[in-house]
Design an enzyme around this catalytic site. Structure first.
Site, PDB file in Angstrom:
ATOM      1  CG  ASP A   1      -1.645   0.943   0.965  1.00 34.71           C
ATOM      2  OD1 ASP A   1      -2.254   1.144   0.060  1.00 34.71           O
ATOM      3  OD2 ASP A   1      -2.316   1.657   2.456  1.00 34.71           O
ATOM      4  N   GLY A   2       0.298   2.269  -0.780  1.00 32.46           N
ATOM      5  CA  GLY A   2       1.027   3.382  -0.638  1.00 32.46           C
ATOM      6  C   GLY A   2       1.693   4.015  -1.833  1.00 32.46           C
TER       7      GLY A   2
ATOM      8  NE  ARG B   1      -1.604   6.438   1.401  1.00 33.85           N
ATOM      9  CZ  ARG B   1      -1.373   5.691   2.379  1.00 33.85           C
ATOM     10  NH1 ARG B   1      -0.857   6.355   3.247  1.00 33.85           N
ATOM     11  NH2 ARG B   1      -1.400   4.228   1.693  1.00 33.85           N
TER      12      ARG B   1
ATOM     13  NE  ARG C   1      -3.816   6.584  -7.299  1.00 35.07           N
ATOM     14  CZ  ARG C   1      -4.183   7.246  -5.628  1.00 35.07           C
ATOM     15  NH1 ARG C   1      -4.169   8.025  -5.434  1.00 35.07           N
ATOM     16  NH2 ARG C   1      -4.104   4.915  -5.981  1.00 35.07           N
TER      17      ARG C   1
ATOM     18  CG  HIS D   1       0.622   2.587  -9.598  1.00 34.89           C
ATOM     19  ND1 HIS D   1       0.451   2.000  -8.384  1.00 34.89           N
ATOM     20  CD2 HIS D   1      -0.264   2.980 -10.078  1.00 34.89           C
ATOM     21  CE1 HIS D   1      -0.993   2.379  -7.760  1.00 34.89           C
ATOM     22  NE2 HIS D   1      -1.559   2.782  -8.823  1.00 34.89           N
TER      23      HIS D   1
ATOM     24  CB  SER E   1     -12.661  -8.394  -5.818  1.00 36.83           C
ATOM     25  OG  SER E   1     -12.945  -7.890  -4.330  1.00 36.83           O
ATOM     26  CD  GLU E   2     -12.683  -4.907  -2.168  1.00 37.82           C
ATOM     27  OE1 GLU E   2     -13.481  -6.063  -1.882  1.00 37.82           O
ATOM     28  OE2 GLU E   2     -11.860  -5.849  -2.205  1.00 37.82           O
TER      29      GLU E   2
ATOM     30  NE  ARG F   1      -7.146   1.733  -5.988  1.00 41.04           N
ATOM     31  CZ  ARG F   1      -6.249   1.684  -5.186  1.00 41.04           C
ATOM     32  NH1 ARG F   1      -5.117   1.765  -6.336  1.00 41.04           N
ATOM     33  NH2 ARG F   1      -6.039   1.269  -4.215  1.00 41.04           N
TER      34      ARG F   1
ATOM     35  CG  LEU G   1       8.950 -17.376  -3.236  1.00 33.06           C
ATOM     36  CD1 LEU G   1       9.231 -17.182  -1.614  1.00 33.06           C
ATOM     37  CD2 LEU G   1      10.627 -15.982  -3.485  1.00 33.06           C
TER      38      LEU G   1
ATOM     39  NE  ARG H   1      -3.485  -1.239   4.173  1.00 31.33           N
ATOM     40  CZ  ARG H   1      -4.271  -1.310   3.572  1.00 31.33           C
ATOM     41  NH1 ARG H   1      -4.728  -2.137   4.841  1.00 31.33           N
ATOM     42  NH2 ARG H   1      -4.708  -0.410   3.366  1.00 31.33           N
TER      43      ARG H   1
ATOM     44  CB  SER I   1      -7.604  -4.041   2.438  1.00 35.27           C
ATOM     45  OG  SER I   1      -7.630  -2.365   3.922  1.00 35.27           O
TER      46      SER I   1
END
Length: 232
Positions: free
Chosen positions: A4-5, A8, A17, A21, A50-51, A55, A115, A171, A179
């Protein structure tokens, strides 16, 4: 890890943004390298919930292009290093080109074991539970009775059922919530939150999280005296 972030981080630098990313994608490479060096056997990254489809269209499009680019450029090197890749989530939400690349990456790396890298895309913990219920009903058919529904029978149909439940959930970004991520699997997971934004993550921060986790007493519903009485 809940990454996350990105947005920002970019806004703090006066950038779009999408720049955040792209910086976040480099952080993904850092954490994979850390896990390989530390001999961590399982890593699950919450890449797209899924949410997140709600955006702005431009941001979603940027994320999909970045996702496809990483699939095109990173998979063969990960395969060379023994990484087994799996995608969890509602795959039908993605464009066909991305779905085909997911399948190719999973097939190419299926025999690896250094891994296990799980990428959660179009994933939600509630969806995972509902999907497991549907699979359980489909597998049992008319023989399914309420008594046959147990944690074990349902758990076999959850995402990552063949892997250990997560020990530690990290997180970034400062928010102290999960979340809708791995709700079933994280029943006894230890949580570690940091205000550091995802593009700024580094091996020192990850090592701090690991050391903090190692200092905790994990009781799994027992009390300390019971744990101390167990003979190794």
């Amino acid at each position: 890890i809940i990454m996350d972030g990105n947005g920002r981080w970019a806004e703090q630098r006066g950038s779009s943004r999408s720049v955040g990313h792209r910086a976040g994608a480099k952080a993904v490479q850092c954490v994979i390298e850390f896990c390989l060096e530390s001999k961590i056997e399982c890593l699950t990254l919450f890449a797209f919930s899924s949410e997140n489809w709600k955006r702005p269209e431009e941001e979603v499009s940027t994320l999909m292009k970045l996702f496809l680019r990483m699939l095109n450029t990173e998979i063969e090197e990960l395969n060379r290093r023994g990484v087994c890749i799996r995608f969890i989530g509602q795959r039908s939400d993605f464009a066909e080109e991305i779905r085909l690349k997911m399948h190719w990456a999973e097939t190419l790396t299926a025999g690896n074991s250094v891994l296990h890298l799980n990428i959660a895309g179009s994933y939600g913990g509630r969806w995972d539970i509902v999907n497991a219920c549907r699979q359980l009903v489909a597998s049992e058919g008319p023989d399914l009775t309420p008594e046959r529904i147990t944690e074990s029978s349902l758990g076999r149909h959850m995402a990552l059922a063949d892997q250990p439940e997560p020990d530690l959930l990290i997180r970034t970004g400062g928010d102290c919530r999960i979340s809708n991520f791995l709700l079933w699997q994280s029943a006894y997971t230890e949580f570690w939150f940091t205000p550091v934004l995802w593009p700024d993550i580094n091996k020192t921060i990850l090592q701090t999280a690991i050391l903090d986790f190692a200092s905790r007493e994990r009781r799994f519903g027992l009390i300390s005296e019971q744990l101390r009485s167990v003979v190794p």
